[in-house]
Design a protein around this motif. Structure first.
Motif, PDB file in Angstrom:
ATOM      1  N   THR A 293       1.658 -16.805   3.785  1.00  0.00           N
ATOM      2  CA  THR A 293       2.212 -15.642   2.878  1.00  0.00           C
ATOM      3  C   THR A 293       1.937 -14.402   3.084  1.00  0.00           C
ATOM      4  OG1 THR A 293       1.946 -17.995   0.984  1.00  0.00           O
ATOM      5  CG2 THR A 293       2.310 -15.621   0.056  1.00  0.00           C
ATOM      6  N   LEU A 294       0.462 -14.542   3.382  1.00  0.00           N
ATOM      7  CA  LEU A 294       0.047 -12.791   3.736  1.00  0.00           C
ATOM      8  C   LEU A 294       0.117 -11.858   4.501  1.00  0.00           C
ATOM      9  CD1 LEU A 294      -2.534 -10.928   2.493  1.00  0.00           C
ATOM     10  CD2 LEU A 294      -3.855 -12.004   4.188  1.00  0.00           C
ATOM     11  N   GLY A 295       0.932 -13.348   5.684  1.00  0.00           N
ATOM     12  CA  GLY A 295       0.743 -13.354   6.507  1.00  0.00           C
ATOM     13  C   GLY A 295       2.674 -12.082   6.560  1.00  0.00           C
ATOM     14  N   ALA A 296       3.405 -12.720   5.785  1.00  0.00           N
ATOM     15  CA  ALA A 296       4.868 -12.507   5.646  1.00  0.00           C
ATOM     16  C   ALA A 296       4.988 -11.059   4.619  1.00  0.00           C
ATOM     17  CB  ALA A 296       5.976 -13.273   4.563  1.00  0.00           C
ATOM     18  N   VAL A 297       3.585 -10.734   3.587  1.00  0.00           N
ATOM     19  CA  VAL A 297       3.577  -9.253   2.943  1.00  0.00           C
ATOM     20  C   VAL A 297       2.849  -8.444   3.812  1.00  0.00           C
ATOM     21  CG1 VAL A 297       1.946  -8.265   1.596  1.00  0.00           C
ATOM     22  CG2 VAL A 297       2.400 -10.507   0.346  1.00  0.00           C
ATOM     23  N   ALA A 298       2.147  -8.723   5.547  1.00  0.00           N
ATOM     24  CA  ALA A 298       1.954  -8.020   6.187  1.00  0.00           C
ATOM     25  C   ALA A 298       3.092  -7.553   6.506  1.00  0.00           C
ATOM     26  CB  ALA A 298       0.866  -8.538   6.811  1.00  0.00           C
ATOM     27  N   THR A 299       3.552  -7.860   6.844  1.00  0.00           N
ATOM     28  CA  THR A 299       4.914  -7.831   7.952  1.00  0.00           C
ATOM     29  C   THR A 299       5.803  -7.277   6.981  1.00  0.00           C
ATOM     30  OG1 THR A 299       4.589  -9.925   8.774  1.00  0.00           O
ATOM     31  CG2 THR A 299       7.568  -9.769   8.960  1.00  0.00           C
ATOM     32  N   ALA A 300       5.765  -7.166   5.346  1.00  0.00           N
ATOM     33  CA  ALA A 300       7.250  -6.528   4.871  1.00  0.00           C
ATOM     34  C   ALA A 300       6.610  -5.281   4.708  1.00  0.00           C
ATOM     35  CB  ALA A 300       7.008  -7.737   3.386  1.00  0.00           C
ATOM     36  N   LEU A 301       5.401  -5.173   4.243  1.00  0.00           N
ATOM     37  CA  LEU A 301       4.542  -3.737   4.298  1.00  0.00           C
ATOM     38  C   LEU A 301       4.870  -3.188   5.363  1.00  0.00           C
ATOM     39  CD1 LEU A 301       1.826  -5.079   2.335  1.00  0.00           C
ATOM     40  CD2 LEU A 301       3.197  -4.040   1.821  1.00  0.00           C
TER      41      LEU A 301
ATOM     42  N   GLU B 179       6.806  -7.061  -2.969  1.00  0.00           N
ATOM     43  CA  GLU B 179       7.655  -8.420  -3.922  1.00  0.00           C
ATOM     44  C   GLU B 179       8.701  -9.216  -2.821  1.00  0.00           C
ATOM     45  OE1 GLU B 179       7.894  -6.684  -7.488  1.00  0.00           O
ATOM     46  OE2 GLU B 179       5.718  -6.935  -8.306  1.00  0.00           O
ATOM     47  N   SER B 180       9.109  -8.329  -2.215  1.00  0.00           N
ATOM     48  CA  SER B 180      10.685  -9.326  -1.425  1.00  0.00           C
ATOM     49  C   SER B 180      10.428 -10.694  -0.821  1.00  0.00           C
ATOM     50  CB  SER B 180      10.960  -8.373   0.184  1.00  0.00           C
ATOM     51  OG  SER B 180       9.807  -7.901   1.110  1.00  0.00           O
ATOM     52  N   VAL B 181       8.648 -10.546  -0.775  1.00  0.00           N
ATOM     53  CA  VAL B 181       8.290 -11.906  -0.021  1.00  0.00           C
ATOM     54  C   VAL B 181       8.218 -13.227  -1.564  1.00  0.00           C
ATOM     55  CG1 VAL B 181       6.502 -13.207   1.019  1.00  0.00           C
ATOM     56  CG2 VAL B 181       6.821 -11.201   1.068  1.00  0.00           C
ATOM     57  N   GLU B 182       8.196 -14.257  -1.563  1.00  0.00           N
ATOM     58  CA  GLU B 182       8.950 -14.979  -2.131  1.00  0.00           C
ATOM     59  C   GLU B 182       7.715 -15.782  -3.104  1.00  0.00           C
ATOM     60  OE1 GLU B 182      11.236 -19.301  -3.149  1.00  0.00           O
ATOM     61  OE2 GLU B 182      10.920 -18.360  -1.770  1.00  0.00           O
ATOM     62  N   GLY B 183       7.312 -15.114  -4.628  1.00  0.00           N
ATOM     63  CA  GLY B 183       6.395 -15.747  -5.179  1.00  0.00           C
ATOM     64  C   GLY B 183       5.243 -14.538  -5.159  1.00  0.00           C
ATOM     65  N   VAL B 184       6.009 -13.860  -4.954  1.00  0.00           N
ATOM     66  CA  VAL B 184       4.393 -12.324  -4.614  1.00  0.00           C
ATOM     67  C   VAL B 184       4.878 -10.926  -5.330  1.00  0.00           C
ATOM     68  CG1 VAL B 184       3.653 -10.166  -3.060  1.00  0.00           C
ATOM     69  CG2 VAL B 184       3.670 -12.283  -1.925  1.00  0.00           C
ATOM     70  N   GLU B 185       3.389 -10.792  -6.632  1.00  0.00           N
ATOM     71  CA  GLU B 185       3.635  -9.800  -7.544  1.00  0.00           C
ATOM     72  C   GLU B 185       2.915  -9.038  -6.779  1.00  0.00           C
ATOM     73  OE1 GLU B 185       2.720  -9.561 -12.735  1.00  0.00           O
ATOM     74  OE2 GLU B 185       3.007 -11.835 -11.161  1.00  0.00           O
ATOM     75  N   VAL B 186       2.918  -7.322  -7.116  1.00  0.00           N
ATOM     76  CA  VAL B 186       2.429  -6.331  -7.216  1.00  0.00           C
ATOM     77  C   VAL B 186       1.655  -6.483  -8.145  1.00  0.00           C
ATOM     78  CG1 VAL B 186       1.933  -3.973  -6.653  1.00  0.00           C
ATOM     79  CG2 VAL B 186       3.537  -5.170  -5.115  1.00  0.00           C
ATOM     80  N   ASP B 187       0.352  -5.923  -8.691  1.00  0.00           N
ATOM     81  CA  ASP B 187      -0.198  -5.795 -10.308  1.00  0.00           C
ATOM     82  C   ASP B 187      -0.540  -4.229 -10.404  1.00  0.00           C
ATOM     83  OD1 ASP B 187      -1.497  -6.848 -12.524  1.00  0.00           O
ATOM     84  OD2 ASP B 187      -3.917  -6.709 -11.367  1.00  0.00           O
ATOM     85  N   ALA B 188      -1.382  -3.658  -9.857  1.00  0.00           N
ATOM     86  CA  ALA B 188      -0.869  -2.431  -9.527  1.00  0.00           C
ATOM     87  C   ALA B 188      -1.027  -1.388  -8.132  1.00  0.00           C
ATOM     88  CB  ALA B 188      -2.265  -2.153  -9.688  1.00  0.00           C
ATOM     89  N   VAL B 189      -1.168  -0.470  -8.188  1.00  0.00           N
ATOM     90  CA  VAL B 189      -0.996   0.038  -6.424  1.00  0.00           C
ATOM     91  C   VAL B 189      -1.505   1.573  -7.516  1.00  0.00           C
ATOM     92  CG1 VAL B 189       0.003   1.444  -4.670  1.00  0.00           C
ATOM     93  CG2 VAL B 189       0.978  -0.725  -5.596  1.00  0.00           C
ATOM     94  N   ARG B 190      -2.861   2.084  -6.777  1.00  0.00           N
ATOM     95  CA  ARG B 190      -3.271   3.201  -6.528  1.00  0.00           C
ATOM     96  C   ARG B 190      -4.018   3.916  -5.468  1.00  0.00           C
ATOM     97  NH1 ARG B 190      -8.822   2.504  -8.012  1.00  0.00           N
ATOM     98  NH2 ARG B 190      -9.464   0.539  -7.812  1.00  0.00           N
ATOM     99  N   PRO B 191      -4.070   5.184  -5.468  1.00  0.00           N
ATOM    100  CA  PRO B 191      -4.594   6.094  -4.465  1.00  0.00           C
ATOM    101  C   PRO B 191      -6.003   5.228  -4.087  1.00  0.00           C
ATOM    102  CG  PRO B 191      -3.303   7.431  -5.848  1.00  0.00           C
ATOM    103  CD  PRO B 191      -3.816   6.506  -6.545  1.00  0.00           C
ATOM    104  N   TYR B 192      -6.672   5.411  -3.273  1.00  0.00           N
ATOM    105  CA  TYR B 192      -7.880   4.630  -2.766  1.00  0.00           C
ATOM    106  C   TYR B 192      -8.588   5.659  -1.284  1.00  0.00           C
ATOM    107  CZ  TYR B 192     -11.482   1.655  -2.273  1.00  0.00           C
ATOM    108  OH  TYR B 192     -12.703   0.751  -1.777  1.00  0.00           O
ATOM    109  N   ALA B 193      -9.446   6.162  -1.598  1.00  0.00           N
ATOM    110  CA  ALA B 193     -10.157   6.244  -0.360  1.00  0.00           C
ATOM    111  C   ALA B 193     -11.380   5.455   0.666  1.00  0.00           C
ATOM    112  CB  ALA B 193     -11.316   8.026  -0.795  1.00  0.00           C
ATOM    113  N   GLY B 194     -10.876   5.026   1.597  1.00  0.00           N
ATOM    114  CA  GLY B 194     -12.066   4.497   2.617  1.00  0.00           C
ATOM    115  C   GLY B 194     -11.376   3.560   2.732  1.00  0.00           C
ATOM    116  N   VAL B 195     -12.284   1.899   3.297  1.00  0.00           N
ATOM    117  CA  VAL B 195     -11.891   0.990   3.193  1.00  0.00           C
ATOM    118  C   VAL B 195     -12.560  -0.277   2.754  1.00  0.00           C
ATOM    119  CG1 VAL B 195     -10.774   1.337   5.547  1.00  0.00           C
ATOM    120  CG2 VAL B 195     -13.237   0.237   4.886  1.00  0.00           C
TER     121      VAL B 195
END
Length: 218
Positions: A16-24, A66-82
């Motif tokens: 699932t995470l790999g599918a999300v990475a591909t979609a992104l 969210e194009s990946v089945e079953g995935v829901e985005v809870d939040a997106v915000r700018p972020y500095a660093g890793v």
């Protein structure tokens, strides 16, 4: 490139995470790091730091994930660093090296660990609410009342309660707190605009505060 922190809820299953990475990747996003926030009952909560080409809207990240089945985005915000899940030890070592300014070091360092906007250390006294330390990004709005103190255990606070300044409410500030050495003193952390603190994050905050309290001798 612009960095964003995306919190996603996804099925806890292989691929699932790999599918999300591909979609992104289809919208030009590059994943810099992944942190598992919580797992349970077949669902995982992950924080992803991604880079997006300048000019691309963050909405594209939501649509792609969210194009990946079953995935829901809870939040997106700018972020500095890793993301760095080993910063707790470094922060505790820094506090131990300069205990006289330990509360200031803690307040400044905690937001980086739990991906919060700001933090402050507060105490309930006979004269009212006291601010003992705060991070550089913490609002200067005075707090006159802390009705949730004394606090026996780490918890999420209701962001709409009467004691909370109106400016915090307007920003949709999510709050969590944990005792720091004694019930009358607490570490308060905030995320203006969210996402909400999850149980695993609150537990992590409590664990860190417990160690720091021992280092500073309460």
């Amino acid at each position: 490139m612009v960095s964003f922190l995306i919190r996603v809820l996804l099925p806890d299953s292989p691929g699932t995470l790999g599918a999300v990475a591909t979609a992104l990747g289809t919208v030009g996003a590059d994943i810099l790091s992944v942190d598992v926030v919580e797992r349970g009952t077949g669902v995982a909560v992950d924080d992803l730091v991604v880079e997006l080409p300048s000019g691309r809207l963050p909405d594209a990240l939501i649509t792609a994930a969210e194009s990946v089945e079953g995935v829901e985005v809870d939040a997106v915000r700018p972020y500095a660093g890793v993301l760095d899940t080993h910063r707790e030890l470094e922060l505790v070592e820094e506090i131990a090296a300069q205990p006289k300014s330990g509360l200031d070091v803690l307040a400044e360092g905690v937001p980086r660990i739990v991906r919060a906007g700001w933090a402050m250390i507060v105490e309930h006294s006979e004269t009212g609410a006291l601010r003992l330390a705060s991070s550089s990004a913490a609002p200067e709005t005075p707090i006159t009342d802390l009705p949730w103190l004394p606090l026996e255990r780490a918890t999420v606070l209701d962001g709409e309660e009467a004691w909370i300044p109106e400016t915090w409410k307007e920003l949709g500030t999510e709050l969590a707190a944990t005792p720091l050495g004694k019930p009358g003193k607490a570490l308060l952390v905030a995320r203006p605009g969210g996402p909400a603190f999850r149980a695993a994050e609150v537990a992590r905050l409590a664990h860190l505060a417990g160690i720091v309290a021992v280092v500073l001798d309460g």
